[in-house]
Write a protein that holds these residues in place. Structure first.
Motif, mmCIF file in Angstrom:
data_model
loop_
_atom_site.group_PDB
_atom_site.id
_atom_site.type_symbol
_atom_site.label_atom_id
_atom_site.label_comp_id
_atom_site.label_asym_id
_atom_site.label_seq_id
_atom_site.Cartn_x
_atom_site.Cartn_y
_atom_site.Cartn_z
ATOM 1 N N ALA A 10 0.966 -1.341 0.252
ATOM 2 C CA ALA A 10 -0.160 -0.220 -0.053
ATOM 3 C C ALA A 10 0.666 1.275 -0.032
ATOM 4 N N HIS A 11 2.325 1.004 -0.454
ATOM 5 C CA HIS A 11 2.865 2.332 -0.405
ATOM 6 C C HIS A 11 4.170 2.171 -1.367
ATOM 7 N N THR A 12 4.062 2.583 -2.643
ATOM 8 C CA THR A 12 5.157 2.703 -3.481
ATOM 9 C C THR A 12 5.486 3.788 -4.016
ATOM 10 N N HIS A 13 6.408 4.047 -4.748
ATOM 11 C CA HIS A 13 6.771 5.367 -5.793
ATOM 12 C C HIS A 13 7.290 4.615 -6.918
ATOM 13 N N LEU A 14 6.348 3.988 -7.555
ATOM 14 C CA LEU A 14 6.597 3.018 -8.718
ATOM 15 C C LEU A 14 7.274 3.731 -9.789
ATOM 16 N N GLY B 233 -0.784 10.241 3.750
ATOM 17 C CA GLY B 233 0.454 11.417 4.127
ATOM 18 C C GLY B 233 1.673 10.582 4.673
ATOM 19 N N HIS B 234 2.860 11.154 4.189
ATOM 20 C CA HIS B 234 4.115 10.796 4.470
ATOM 21 C C HIS B 234 4.293 11.704 5.673
ATOM 22 N N VAL B 235 4.120 11.248 7.117
ATOM 23 C CA VAL B 235 4.311 12.131 8.325
ATOM 24 C C VAL B 235 5.259 11.595 9.204
ATOM 25 N N ASP C 75 1.628 7.533 7.033
ATOM 26 C CA ASP C 75 2.730 6.398 6.611
ATOM 27 C C ASP C 75 3.811 6.873 7.256
ATOM 28 N N HIS C 76 4.805 6.084 7.352
ATOM 29 C CA HIS C 76 6.166 6.211 7.898
ATOM 30 C C HIS C 76 6.076 6.257 9.292
ATOM 31 N N LEU C 77 5.793 7.344 10.026
ATOM 32 C CA LEU C 77 5.445 7.489 11.554
ATOM 33 C C LEU C 77 6.631 6.924 12.401
ATOM 34 N N THR D 123 6.286 -1.587 1.144
ATOM 35 C CA THR D 123 7.820 -1.558 1.026
ATOM 36 C C THR D 123 8.516 -0.221 0.876
ATOM 37 N N ASP D 124 7.497 0.737 0.312
ATOM 38 C CA ASP D 124 7.881 2.281 0.091
ATOM 39 C C ASP D 124 8.758 2.046 -1.045
ATOM 40 N N PHE D 125 8.771 1.211 -1.952
ATOM 41 C CA PHE D 125 9.538 0.985 -3.039
ATOM 42 C C PHE D 125 9.926 2.333 -3.642
#
Ligand code: NIG
Ligand code: FE
Length: 415
Positions: free
Chosen positions: A78-82, A246-248, A269-271, A321-323
């Motif tokens: 649920a979190h990638t920068h493809l 959100g990237h927080v 996301d992140h946290l 993954t945050d790919f």
């Protein structure tokens, strides 16, 4: 399409349960069927149960013997920068020499260097690269990903990236859920306020009008977008009926988790730097935390998010993954399972729930994918192990045996 029966798993995990994301003890309930199998008709799951029972009802089906392997719903990331061009090998080497993420960005690396390469690349070139990476995800057992734009940072370049995702959905078996992350960094040649106006007045309306994204995200961080700017952008997105992620609190605790709670975001996301107050705020509006241990690991940090406290607080935790080429160059959910267990003290069962049904709900797809139940899409991953805990235990060894999307085999180590 001929019916398909997959029989004789050592362990088959249904992930059946309440029709919502799982929290607390529910995270450990994987719905195991030992010696299980399933019958697939028209790309959907028809029957799940003991293999001998399935076999009796599968007279017309093609039979595949799973040979005592582990079966799970395909992973949901649920979190990638493809979509990006190039790589960040120089950043990687600088980091090994001891430079920080912030220092590397200042010295000409970081997000901005990927933006420059992505702007230069054509839509076709980006699509070819994204297809290659989509293949990597499938190979790791992932069948659905969320993907963020954010390496364009002009109207046209952001649209180009989102169109690549659309075309990827039409041309590959990997399902891609698009998120608009125009507010990933402030371009070097403009002021922050001007850029926030551009995101709100030009980018967001176009993205919404062309239905190119389901979610809007912001990088809320010192040197990127502050709380006020993030609030403005996400509020504008909400008015356009986009849902929020959100990237927080990644590099500093800026109150980002509280902002996501205030706005009723779907995920925060992140946290990594979120404290107990932030966790309590997330609980109040049931925002799902998306934890990204791959980026903590690849940045050489030890500041993992407080997963156990989040679980104890009753949050429906997600792992992803945050790919991306900078902070997390991995498409591997099995690697994330390993990090979750060894570094964040999650159990293997909790980690599996956090990479299947929970992320599916965070992407608004919990009713269609990520559990093996009647009527759901037959997105399935088969692993070369007898016990599912091996997936997190043997790290660095690919274990995927075969992957099915809508009942079709899209990856296999077998000929
Ligand atoms: O999730 N934090 C911001 N964005 C990415 C990093 C992207 C990059 O470095 O290219 C992340 O870690
Ligand atoms: Fe990210």
């Amino acid at each position: 399409m001929k019916a398909l029966a997959l029989l004789h798993a050592s362990q088959l995990f249904t992930l059946s349960g309440p029709k919502r994301a799982r929290a607390g003890k529910e995270l450990s309930e994987l719905g195991i069927i030992r010696g299980g199998g399933l019958l697939i008709r028209d790309g959907k799951i028809d029957i799940v149960g003991p293999s001998d029972e399935i076999e009796k009802k599968a007279r017309d089906a093609e039979i595949v013997d799973l040979g005592g392997r582990v079966v799970l719903p395909g992973f949901v990331d649920a979190h990638t920068h493809l979509v990006f061009a190039g790589n960040r090998l120089d950043d990687f080497e600088r980091r090994a020499r001891g430079e920080t993420y912030e220092q590397i960005a200042k010295a000409g690396g970081g997000i901005w260097s990927t933006v420059q390469k992505t702007r230069t690349a054509s839509e076709h070139e980006l699509l070819e690269l994204a297809k290659k990476h989509a293949g990597w995800f499938l190979k790791c057992g992932t069948t659905t990903i969320e993907a963020k734009s954010g390496y364009g940072l002009t109207l046209e370049d952001e649209l180009k990236i989102l169109r690549v995702m659309q075309r990827l959905n039409e041309g590959t078996p990997l399902e891609v859920v698009p998120t608009f992350l125009g507010a990933h960094a402030v371009p070097r040649d403009t002021s922050p306020d001007k850029y926030v106006d551009l995101v709100i007045n030009e980018m967001l309306p176009r993205v919404a009008k062309e239905k190119l994204a389901e979610f809007c995200d912001v990088f809320c961080e010192r040197g990127y977008f502050d709380l006020e700017q993030s609030r403005k952008i996400l509020t504008a997105a909400k008015m356009l009926r986009l849902k929020l992620r959100g990237h927080v609190d990644q590099l500093s605790n800026s109150g980002g988790a509280k902002l996501m709670a205030e706005l009723g975001a779907t995920t925060a996301d992140h946290l990594e730097k979120t404290d107990e107050q932030g966790i309590a705020a997330l609980k109040k509006t049931n925002v799902q935390p998306v934890l990204l241990p791959g980026s903590v690991y690849a940045l050489g940090s030890t500041s993992y998010p407080r997963a156990r406290e989040m679980i104890d607080a009753g949050l429906a935790i997600v792992l992803a993954t945050d790919f991306n080429p900078g902070s997390s160059p991995t498409p591997s959910i099995p690697m994330v399972l390993s990090l979750a267990c060894t570094q964040m003290k999650m159990s293997p069962a909790e980690a599996v729930t956090a990479t299947t049904i929970n992320p599916a709900y965070s992407l608004n797809r919990g009713d269609e994918i990520a559990s093996l139940e009647f009527g759901k899409l037959a997105n399935i991953a088969v692993f070369d192990c007898e016990d599912y805990r091996e997936l997190a235990y043997w790290f660095g060894v690919p274990r995927t045996h075969s992957v099915y999307v809508k009942g079709e085999r899209v990856y296999s180590t077998q000929k």
